[in-house]
Enzyme design. Structure first.
Site, PDB file in Angstrom:
ATOM      1  N   ASP A 151     -33.473 -20.631  11.071  1.00 19.10           N
ATOM      2  CA  ASP A 151     -32.602 -20.009  12.049  1.00 19.10           C
ATOM      3  C   ASP A 151     -33.446 -18.982  12.819  1.00 19.10           C
ATOM      4  O   ASP A 151     -34.527 -18.606  12.371  1.00 19.10           O
ATOM      5  CB  ASP A 151     -31.434 -19.331  11.328  1.00 19.10           C
ATOM      6  CG  ASP A 151     -30.508 -18.609  12.270  1.00 19.10           C
ATOM      7  OD1 ASP A 151     -30.122 -19.195  13.291  1.00 19.10           O
ATOM      8  OD2 ASP A 151     -30.169 -17.440  11.990  1.00 19.10           O
ATOM      9  N   ARG A 180     -23.343  -8.923  19.032  1.00 23.59           N
ATOM     10  CA  ARG A 180     -23.743 -10.001  18.131  1.00 23.59           C
ATOM     11  C   ARG A 180     -22.530 -10.611  17.432  1.00 23.59           C
ATOM     12  O   ARG A 180     -22.418 -11.838  17.297  1.00 23.59           O
ATOM     13  CB  ARG A 180     -24.743  -9.463  17.102  1.00 23.59           C
ATOM     14  CG  ARG A 180     -25.131 -10.445  15.998  1.00 23.59           C
ATOM     15  CD  ARG A 180     -25.776 -11.700  16.531  1.00 23.59           C
ATOM     16  NE  ARG A 180     -26.286 -12.546  15.457  1.00 23.59           N
ATOM     17  CZ  ARG A 180     -26.561 -13.826  15.583  1.00 23.59           C
ATOM     18  NH1 ARG A 180     -26.384 -14.452  16.746  1.00 23.59           N
ATOM     19  NH2 ARG A 180     -27.034 -14.524  14.572  1.00 23.59           N
ATOM     20  N   SER A 190     -31.427 -23.787  15.964  1.00 25.08           N
ATOM     21  CA  SER A 190     -30.653 -22.616  16.379  1.00 25.08           C
ATOM     22  C   SER A 190     -29.466 -22.984  17.250  1.00 25.08           C
ATOM     23  O   SER A 190     -29.500 -23.976  17.989  1.00 25.08           O
ATOM     24  CB  SER A 190     -31.570 -21.667  17.166  1.00 25.08           C
ATOM     25  OG  SER A 190     -30.851 -20.593  17.725  1.00 25.08           O
ATOM     26  N   ASN A 191     -28.432 -22.146  17.180  1.00 27.39           N
ATOM     27  CA  ASN A 191     -27.316 -22.273  18.111  1.00 27.39           C
ATOM     28  C   ASN A 191     -27.698 -21.821  19.516  1.00 27.39           C
ATOM     29  O   ASN A 191     -26.985 -22.101  20.480  1.00 27.39           O
ATOM     30  CB  ASN A 191     -26.127 -21.428  17.630  1.00 27.39           C
ATOM     31  CG  ASN A 191     -25.350 -22.099  16.514  1.00 27.39           C
ATOM     32  OD1 ASN A 191     -25.444 -23.296  16.299  1.00 27.39           O
ATOM     33  ND2 ASN A 191     -24.560 -21.316  15.789  1.00 27.39           N
ATOM     34  N   TYR A 208     -31.952 -15.990  15.032  1.00 24.58           N
ATOM     35  CA  TYR A 208     -31.410 -14.645  15.194  1.00 24.58           C
ATOM     36  C   TYR A 208     -31.079 -14.018  13.847  1.00 24.58           C
ATOM     37  O   TYR A 208     -30.169 -14.455  13.154  1.00 24.58           O
ATOM     38  CB  TYR A 208     -30.177 -14.681  16.089  1.00 24.58           C
ATOM     39  CG  TYR A 208     -30.431 -15.352  17.431  1.00 24.58           C
ATOM     40  CD1 TYR A 208     -31.462 -14.916  18.256  1.00 24.58           C
ATOM     41  CD2 TYR A 208     -29.658 -16.427  17.846  1.00 24.58           C
ATOM     42  CE1 TYR A 208     -31.704 -15.525  19.474  1.00 24.58           C
ATOM     43  CE2 TYR A 208     -29.893 -17.045  19.069  1.00 24.58           C
ATOM     44  CZ  TYR A 208     -30.922 -16.586  19.875  1.00 24.58           C
ATOM     45  OH  TYR A 208     -31.154 -17.205  21.086  1.00 24.58           O
TER      46      TYR A 208
END
Length: 225
Positions: free
Chosen positions: A8, A39, A114-115, A10
């Site tokens: 991931d 966030r 990652s998103n 973040y």
């Protein structure tokens, strides 16, 4: 031995709290609070999109979450602040050990899963010290399924053509670890904040405080083989 390590971004490789620099100059006393709410809403909006089947790019959700965070603290959004928000997520601070640890791991594919939208991820990673050691960047923008949906992890698995047990998934986010572990990946939870894991859900195979713990895990897996 693992063939692919999926990371991931973040909170795992890069520090999302450093996005607070988007308001640092104008509102230094609210930097941490805005960054934290920003966030949280960024994730909330991604989860809502996934649950309602209304996918929208993470870059757009990031901007909308920023507007929400500003308004929650009585700050009027303007073009300068919004542009700063876009740039902030392209220039997040990298965690101190990221480059060092990745540079020492040989014979394994390092992949970002990652998103984040590709237009966010590529400048962030390519302009960082980790760039030479990241082999692939996978954005969920390409499959339009946000983690922790099983479809997101299936996309990553299919991309590399390996089996589940040949993957180690690394994340600081408990929801991501739960999603990847439930899907069948071995998981490493980076507990950077010293918190406790979620109750009643699939627990990580490994827990560490930073990426330095990845090295001992990989050494152990090699010796077992």
């Amino acid at each position: 031995m693992y063939k692919v390590i999926m990371y991931d971004v973040y909170g795992t490789l890069f520090d999302p709290s450093s996005a607070g620099k988007a308001v640092r100059e104008a509102f230094p006393e609210k930097e941490a609070e805005v960054a934290s709410l920003w966030r949280r809403k960024q994730l909330d909006y991604a989860f809502l999109c996934q649950m309602t089947g209304t996918y929208r790019p993470f870059s757009l959700l990031t901007k909308e979450a920023f507007i929400h965070a500003l308004e929650a603290y009585g700050i009027e959004p303007d073009d300068r602040l919004l542009q700063g928000a876009v740039e902030a997520y392209k220039t997040l601070d990298i965690y101190d050990e990221t480059e060092e640890v990745l540079s020492r791991q040989k014979g394994v594919v390092h992949a970002v899963v990652s998103n984040g939208s590709r237009d966010m991820l590529e400048p962030l990673i390519h302009d960082s010290g980790a760039a030479p050691f990241i082999d692939e960047i996978l954005s969920m923008d390409e499959v339009k399924q946000y983690k922790p949906s099983p479809a997101a992890y299936q996309y990553a698995l299919r991309y590399f053509g390996v089996n589940r047990k040949e993957v180690l998934f690394v994340s600081s986010n408990t929801w991501d670890v739960i999603g990847a572990g439930t899907f069948g990946f071995d998981t490493l939870w980076l507990n950077r904040s010293g918190s406790i894991f979620e109750t009643g859900h699939h627990h990580p195979d490994y827990t560490g405080k930073s990426l330095y713990d990845l090295e001992s895990i990989l050494e152990s897996s090699r010796s077992e083989k």
